[in-house]
Scaffold this motif. Structure first.
Motif, mmCIF file in Angstrom:
data_model
loop_
_atom_site.group_PDB
_atom_site.id
_atom_site.type_symbol
_atom_site.label_atom_id
_atom_site.label_comp_id
_atom_site.label_asym_id
_atom_site.label_seq_id
_atom_site.Cartn_x
_atom_site.Cartn_y
_atom_site.Cartn_z
ATOM 1 N N SER A 1 0.838 -1.202 0.000
ATOM 2 C CA SER A 1 0.000 0.000 0.000
ATOM 3 C C SER A 1 0.871 1.249 0.000
ATOM 4 O O SER A 1 2.072 1.200 0.289
ATOM 5 N N PRO B 1 -4.433 4.510 -3.012
ATOM 6 C CA PRO B 1 -5.866 4.481 -2.645
ATOM 7 C C PRO B 1 -6.714 5.025 -3.784
ATOM 8 O O PRO B 1 -6.280 5.910 -4.541
ATOM 9 N N SER B 2 -7.927 4.489 -3.915
ATOM 10 C CA SER B 2 -8.812 4.931 -4.995
ATOM 11 C C SER B 2 -9.392 6.312 -4.716
ATOM 12 O O SER B 2 -9.717 7.070 -5.631
ATOM 13 N N LEU C 1 -9.602 9.627 -1.325
ATOM 14 C CA LEU C 1 -9.289 10.122 0.015
ATOM 15 C C LEU C 1 -10.394 11.061 0.482
ATOM 16 O O LEU C 1 -10.967 11.828 -0.325
#
Length: 332
Positions: free
Chosen positions: A254, A316-317, A319
């Motif tokens: 990640s 991340p897709s 926030l």
């Protein structure tokens, strides 16, 4: 007479070859050590005696000697049937076969205990019991026509794929390959001969490595038997990919782990647990190289290639507003 092999196999003294095979198969499956884990010692003793009985009674020469002179006649180091009754082979010596070899001829199977490989080995590109291999004269081997001492022609070599796991090629191992091939009998008619070939897999062997067993292929009348060649093929591995002597692992992490670090845990091909701390910031496309954790180098298995860990940073897709604010504050 010592051991009564007929009683061991539970057959009569006039038992046919088919009777012997049928009884051996039934008893061998019953007493194989793998099928008797609770009393392995007794099973091993019975299994060995059953195999020895079949080995003797299924061979016409051994059976004749056993019927005439008993077990002592077989075991006597200076026994000569021709001297005793004017028949047989003066050079005969009783050489008991390995119980697992006999079992393999009937049942085949996967990897098992084996002796040293007797074939010649050639490196491939850059470097128990198996399935039956039926040779044929149309193999893809070298097309040179060797000429034997009597001027007989030698057909092209027969090639067969030997699929190996990456673990086998890392650690080495032993294989028994059961083959059946055609050879002419004394009248020139083809007959099938079965045999167990033993192969020692060396650590570091690569795809394309060739193991040659001279004259173990089919034979036509008036020719020399063809060579049989096993060509190493590499099975895909769920974790590691091989690149020459190096091993490659693709690792997804990640964005948080890429920035703050993490500890990777890998199980090596020989079963060790490898702990790899990642402390530096990991950028997309980053590669971590660990020396001497790759594949063994076949010419010197004490040395190994590199382990390469290729990272893929998963962003991340989306926030939240709060997360964006925190990131701006922290990263400035």
């Amino acid at each position: 007479m010592g051991v009564d092999y007929y009683k061991v196999l539970k057959v009569s003294k006039d038992a046919s070859e088919e009777d012997l095979k049928r009884s051996y198969k039934r008893l061998a499956m019953k007493w194989h050590p793998d099928k008797n884990p609770l009393d392995k010692k007794a099973a091993e003793a019975n299994f060995k005696q059953i195999s020895e009985a079949y080995d003797v009674l299924s061979d016409p020469q051994k059976r004749q000697i056993y019927d005439l002179y008993g077990e002592e006649g077989l075991l006597s180091s200076d026994f000569s049937p021709s001297a005793a009754n004017g028949t047989g082979n003066p050079a005969f010596r009783f050489d008991p076969r390995d119980a697992e070899d006999i079992f393999a001829e009937f049942f085949g199977g996967s990897d098992a205990r084996a002796g040293g490989g007797s074939g010649r080995t050639r490196g491939g590109s850059g470097g128990g019991y198996g399935r039956s291999v039926h040779g044929n004269g149309n193999g893809n081997g070298n097309r040179n026509r060797d000429v034997g001492s009597q001027g007989n022609k030698k057909p092209p070599a027969i090639e067969s794929k030997l699929s190996c796991s990456l673990e086998e090629l890392y650690k080495g191992g032993r294989r028994k390959m059961r083959i059946s091939r055609f050879v002419p009998d004394e009248f020139g008619k083809p007959k099938t001969v079965e045999e167990i070939l033993k192969i020692d897999l060396k650590p570091g062997w690569k795809k394309g490595t060739k193991i040659t067993f001279p004259e173990k292929g089919n034979q036509e009348p008036g020719t020399i038997p063809a060579d049989l060649i096993f060509v190493v093929d590499e099975k895909p591995h769920p974790v590691f990919k091989r690149d020459g002597n190096d091993l490659i692992v693709n690792q997804s992490i990640s964005l948080l782990e890429a920035l703050t670090g993490q500890t990777l845990n890998l199980t090596t091909l020989d079963g060790r647990n490898l702990t790899i701390p990642v402390v530096d910031i990991v950028k997309p496309g980053c590669e971590l190289i660990i020396p001497n954790e790759g594949m063994p180098i076949s010419k010197d298995p004490s040395k190994k290639g590199k382990l390469k860990i290729k990272f893929e940073v998963v962003f991340p897709s989306r926030l939240t507003t709060e997360q964006k604010s925190d990131l701006k504050r922290v990263l400035g």
